[in-house]
Design a protein around this motif. Structure first.
Motif, PDB file in Angstrom:
ATOM      1  N   ALA A  37      49.228  -4.755  81.814  1.00 27.22           N
ATOM      2  CA  ALA A  37      48.222  -5.323  81.311  1.00 27.22           C
ATOM      3  C   ALA A  37      47.811  -6.305  82.013  1.00 27.22           C
ATOM      4  N   GLN A  38      46.603  -6.882  82.128  1.00 32.12           N
ATOM      5  CA  GLN A  38      46.000  -7.848  83.127  1.00 32.12           C
ATOM      6  C   GLN A  38      45.549  -8.910  82.076  1.00 32.12           C
ATOM      7  N   LEU A  39      45.989 -10.335  82.384  1.00 31.07           N
ATOM      8  CA  LEU A  39      45.590 -11.445  81.606  1.00 31.07           C
ATOM      9  C   LEU A  39      43.826 -11.630  82.045  1.00 31.07           C
ATOM     10  N   LEU A  40      43.144 -11.583  80.902  1.00 28.41           N
ATOM     11  CA  LEU A  40      41.770 -11.846  81.308  1.00 28.41           C
ATOM     12  C   LEU A  40      41.344 -13.258  80.983  1.00 28.41           C
ATOM     13  N   ARG A  41      41.963 -14.196  79.827  1.00 27.81           N
ATOM     14  CA  ARG A  41      41.785 -15.306  79.390  1.00 27.81           C
ATOM     15  C   ARG A  41      43.097 -15.798  78.906  1.00 27.81           C
ATOM     16  N   ASN A  42      43.266 -17.300  79.379  1.00 27.48           N
ATOM     17  CA  ASN A  42      44.508 -18.003  78.741  1.00 27.48           C
ATOM     18  C   ASN A  42      44.064 -19.399  78.701  1.00 27.48           C
ATOM     19  N   ASP A  43      43.730 -19.790  77.552  1.00 27.47           N
ATOM     20  CA  ASP A  43      43.146 -21.170  77.330  1.00 27.47           C
ATOM     21  C   ASP A  43      44.334 -21.760  76.420  1.00 27.47           C
ATOM     22  N   TYR A  44      44.743 -23.120  76.827  1.00 28.71           N
ATOM     23  CA  TYR A  44      45.768 -23.841  76.079  1.00 28.71           C
ATOM     24  C   TYR A  44      45.557 -25.218  76.003  1.00 28.71           C
ATOM     25  N   VAL A  45      45.106 -25.881  75.015  1.00 32.91           N
ATOM     26  CA  VAL A  45      44.886 -27.182  75.135  1.00 32.91           C
ATOM     27  C   VAL A  45      45.959 -27.881  73.989  1.00 32.91           C
ATOM     28  N   TYR A  46      46.346 -28.965  74.270  1.00 33.97           N
ATOM     29  CA  TYR A  46      47.377 -29.727  73.293  1.00 33.97           C
ATOM     30  C   TYR A  46      47.245 -31.273  73.660  1.00 33.97           C
ATOM     31  N   ASP A  47      47.754 -32.030  72.555  1.00 30.96           N
ATOM     32  CA  ASP A  47      47.479 -33.524  72.596  1.00 30.96           C
ATOM     33  C   ASP A  47      48.927 -33.974  72.440  1.00 30.96           C
ATOM     34  N   ASN A  48      49.053 -35.390  72.506  1.00 30.28           N
ATOM     35  CA  ASN A  48      50.487 -35.949  72.058  1.00 30.28           C
ATOM     36  C   ASN A  48      50.640 -36.178  70.516  1.00 30.28           C
ATOM     37  N   ASN A  49      49.513 -36.075  69.978  1.00 33.21           N
ATOM     38  CA  ASN A  49      49.733 -35.766  68.460  1.00 33.21           C
ATOM     39  C   ASN A  49      50.315 -34.657  67.650  1.00 33.21           C
ATOM     40  N   GLY A  50      50.487 -33.655  68.528  1.00 35.87           N
ATOM     41  CA  GLY A  50      51.061 -32.360  67.956  1.00 35.87           C
ATOM     42  C   GLY A  50      49.869 -31.312  67.649  1.00 35.87           C
ATOM     43  N   GLN A  51      48.921 -31.656  67.900  1.00 35.87           N
ATOM     44  CA  GLN A  51      47.626 -30.546  67.813  1.00 35.87           C
ATOM     45  C   GLN A  51      47.247 -29.641  69.015  1.00 35.87           C
ATOM     46  N   PHE A  52      47.147 -28.500  68.868  1.00 37.08           N
ATOM     47  CA  PHE A  52      47.101 -27.589  69.933  1.00 37.08           C
ATOM     48  C   PHE A  52      45.784 -26.493  69.828  1.00 37.08           C
ATOM     49  N   SER A  53      45.590 -25.942  70.546  1.00 35.85           N
ATOM     50  CA  SER A  53      44.514 -24.419  70.658  1.00 35.85           C
ATOM     51  C   SER A  53      44.963 -23.783  71.397  1.00 35.85           C
ATOM     52  N   LEU A  54      45.319 -22.558  71.076  1.00 40.72           N
ATOM     53  CA  LEU A  54      45.690 -21.401  72.232  1.00 40.72           C
ATOM     54  C   LEU A  54      44.549 -20.225  71.927  1.00 40.72           C
ATOM     55  N   ASN A  55      44.235 -19.798  73.098  1.00 40.05           N
ATOM     56  CA  ASN A  55      43.536 -18.574  73.071  1.00 40.05           C
ATOM     57  C   ASN A  55      43.784 -17.597  74.152  1.00 40.05           C
ATOM     58  N   TYR A  56      44.040 -16.458  74.067  1.00 46.58           N
ATOM     59  CA  TYR A  56      44.179 -15.397  75.398  1.00 46.58           C
ATOM     60  C   TYR A  56      43.748 -14.093  74.982  1.00 46.58           C
ATOM     61  N   GLN A  57      43.450 -13.468  76.101  1.00 47.21           N
ATOM     62  CA  GLN A  57      42.703 -12.007  75.745  1.00 47.21           C
ATOM     63  C   GLN A  57      43.335 -11.304  77.128  1.00 47.21           C
ATOM     64  N   VAL A  58      43.869  -9.950  76.682  1.00 50.20           N
ATOM     65  CA  VAL A  58      44.417  -9.200  77.989  1.00 50.20           C
ATOM     66  C   VAL A  58      43.478  -8.007  77.580  1.00 50.20           C
TER      67      VAL A  58
END
Length: 121
Positions: A37-58
Motif C-alpha cells: 500500500a502507498q501512503l497518501l497522507r501523513n500529518d503529525y503535529v505535536y508540541d512540548n506540552n504533550g498535545q498531538f494530532s495524527l492523520n494518515y491515509q493509505v
C-alpha cells in the motif's frame, strides 16, 4: 553374491515411491506477490506540552485520525493522556469499517462503529 546393490536399489525404489505420493496431481497455484500500500497522507503535529494530532491515509482504504492531550490525573500528581479519534479499513468482504473512539484514564471506549457501507462498487 553381494547384497549391497540390491539393498541400495530397494531403498531407491522405496524413496521414489514414497515421495511420489506427496506430489499433488493437480495444478498448484503460484503464490501472489504481496500488494504494498502507498501512503497518501501523513500529518503529525505535536508540541512540548504533550498535545498531538495524527492523520494518515493509505491507498488501500486504511486511515486514522487521532488527537491527544495530557491532563492532570485526579490526584493532581501525574498526567494522563486523553485521546479521541477514528480509524477505517476495508474488510476482506469489501466493506468499509469505521470506528470512532475515546481513550482516557477509564480506558478505551468505542463511541461509534459502522461497517454497513460498501466501499467499492
Amino acid at each position: 553374491m553381494n547384497t549391497i546393490p540390491v539393498v541400495v536399489l530397494a531403498i531407491f525404489v522405496f524413496l521414489q515411491w514414497s515421495t511420489a505420493a506427496v506430489v499433488p496431481s493437480y495444478p498448484v497455484e503460484k503464490p501472489k506477490a504481496p500488494v504494498i500500500a502507498q501512503l497518501l497522507r501523513n500529518d503529525y503535529v505535536y508540541d512540548n506540552n504533550g498535545q498531538f494530532s495524527l492523520n494518515y491515509q493509505v491507498d488501500d482504504g486504511t486511515s486514522q485520525t487521532r488527537e491527544g492531550t495530557l491532563v492532570l490525573n485526579d490526584e493532581g500528581d501525574d498526567y494522563v493522556l486523553i485521546q479521541k479519534g477514528s480509524y477505517s479499513y476495508i474488510s476482506p468482504e469489501g466493506i468499509k469499517v469505521t470506528v470512532t473512539y475515546t481513550a482516557d484514564k477509564d480506558g478505551f471506549k468505542i463511541v461509534e462503529s459502522s461497517n454497513d457501507v460498501p466501499a467499492r462498487v
